[in-house]
Design an enzyme around this catalytic site. Structure first.
Site, PDB file in Angstrom:
ATOM      1  N   LYS A 189      17.779  83.442  -8.449  1.00 33.33           N
ATOM      2  CA  LYS A 189      18.491  84.901  -8.714  1.00 33.33           C
ATOM      3  C   LYS A 189      17.463  85.600  -9.190  1.00 33.33           C
ATOM      4  O   LYS A 189      17.104  85.866 -10.081  1.00 33.33           O
ATOM      5  CB  LYS A 189      19.428  84.836  -9.740  1.00 33.33           C
ATOM      6  CG  LYS A 189      20.902  84.354  -9.057  1.00 33.33           C
ATOM      7  CD  LYS A 189      21.833  84.464 -10.060  1.00 33.33           C
ATOM      8  CE  LYS A 189      22.412  85.810 -10.502  1.00 33.33           C
ATOM      9  NZ  LYS A 189      23.172  86.558  -9.423  1.00 33.33           N
ATOM     10  N   SER A 190      16.563  86.070  -8.197  1.00 28.50           N
ATOM     11  CA  SER A 190      15.333  86.969  -8.358  1.00 28.50           C
ATOM     12  C   SER A 190      15.743  88.468  -8.324  1.00 28.50           C
ATOM     13  O   SER A 190      16.504  88.804  -8.174  1.00 28.50           O
ATOM     14  CB  SER A 190      14.246  86.673  -7.046  1.00 28.50           C
ATOM     15  OG  SER A 190      14.644  87.491  -6.093  1.00 28.50           O
TER      16      SER A 190
END
Length: 330
Positions: A189-190
């Site tokens: 989850k960048s």
């Protein structure tokens, strides 16, 4: 459907605004009095609390310059944080994957998050937890960033109007493909969510509530901010993470609820045909919770109303959010 053994937040339009829709969405395109919808909001940055006006990061932070960082969206209900442990585990997994050292322990992060909620005097809402690579230079090399930053924002949130939970969403397939895991693994989850943003733009242009994203094989991956499930003849099916689906926390809760209610679930590759021909369809996500879908690419799903299995899963999910979670104010 081909089976396999392998075992995302934005604000759609609200079709039917009413006076009872009191709390505005936390993430929104139009100007608003405060960015998080909380009066006198307190924002945590690296161990200190700041007012919204004073909460700032450097223009040299690689989270801003390159989307180099990670995040979690977390919900809390009636004074309890829902599935906090699972969210922090995923945050740490994302950090390890991109070689980012989170500058605190999980216990310290838990207390910082709970204290941020307390500072904002909310019992129900949404937390955006971010860890950026920190301040570096204009070069790409992350080795220039010596100190990662932790930011915690608490928001009041209503992602979809209640009418959409009763009547269902409309989705469209977008041309933008889900990132190939070989390029940027969706499991991380960048802070680089441009792939999802481009798909969201397509949904907006099509006047739809959400966009369905396919992978490079043409199979369904997920929506721009949610996992997708279809129901056919009493069986619940969702794409595996190998298809490009995020290992969603609410996705996992849906598995638990389905098992509790006696429904069989399957992680399998699905196509748009499987969505069109489904008896029911629903999406899951931390911000969206669990919401039905009644139309995809102009095709009515089932009888055009939220189905009985979806309705039961939503009801049980709401019970769980009221009854479980990490206490905030003890």
């Amino acid at each position: 459907m081909k089976t396999t053994d392998a075992a995302v937040l934005d604000e759609p339009k609200i079709h039917e605004p009413t006076a009872e829709a009191a709390v505005e969405p936390a993430i929104e395109g139009r100007p608003r009095p405060t960015a998080v919808g909380v009066k006198d909001a307190k924002i945590y940055i690296d161990g200190k609390f700041y007012s919204e006006a004073d909460a700032k990061i450097s223009v040299f932070d690689h989270g801003l310059l390159y989307g180099d960082g990670i995040f979690e969206g977390i919900r809390f209900y009636d004074g309890r944080v829902f599935r906090l442990g699972e969210h922090l585990d995923r945050l740490w997994d994302s950090a390890r994957s991109i070689c980012l050292e989170i500058p605190m322990t999980k216990e310290e992060m838990t207390e910082a998050l709970l204290e941020t909620i307390r500072q904002n005097h909310l019992r129900d809402g949404y937390v955006r937890l971010l860890v950026t690579r920190g301040i570096g230079n204009l070069g790409l090399n992350p080795m220039q960033c010596k100190s990662p930053s932790v930011i915690i924002i608490v928001a009041a949130i209503t992602l979809y109007h209640e009418n959409l939970y009763r009547k269902g969403l409309t989705i469209v397939t977008c041309a933008t493909r889900r990132c190939n895991p070989g390029a940027l693994n969706p499991a991380v989850k960048s802070l680089n969510y441009l792939n999802n943003v481009m798909a969201r733009l397509e949904a907006n242009l099509a006047d739809a509530d959400e966009a369905l994203m396919l992978n490079d094989d043409g199979n369904v991956a997920e929506c721009t901010a949610d996992n997708i499930f279809v129901v056919k003849r009493g069986q619940i099916v969702t794409p595996p993470v190998t298809a490009g689906a995020l290992r969603g926390i609410t996705r996992s809760v849906a598995f638990e609820i389905a098992a509790e209610l006696g429904f069989k679930t399957l992680k399998a590759d699905i196509t748009r045909h499987d969505v069109y021909a489904a008896d029911e369809c629903f999406l899951t996500g931390t911000a969206a919770e669990i919401v039905p879908v009644v139309k995809a690419d102009g095709r009515v799903i089932g009888n055009g109303k939220p189905g009985p299995i979806t309705t039961r899963i939503i009801a049980r999910f709401r019970e769980m959010t009221r009854e479980t979670g990490t206490p905030i104010f003890t």
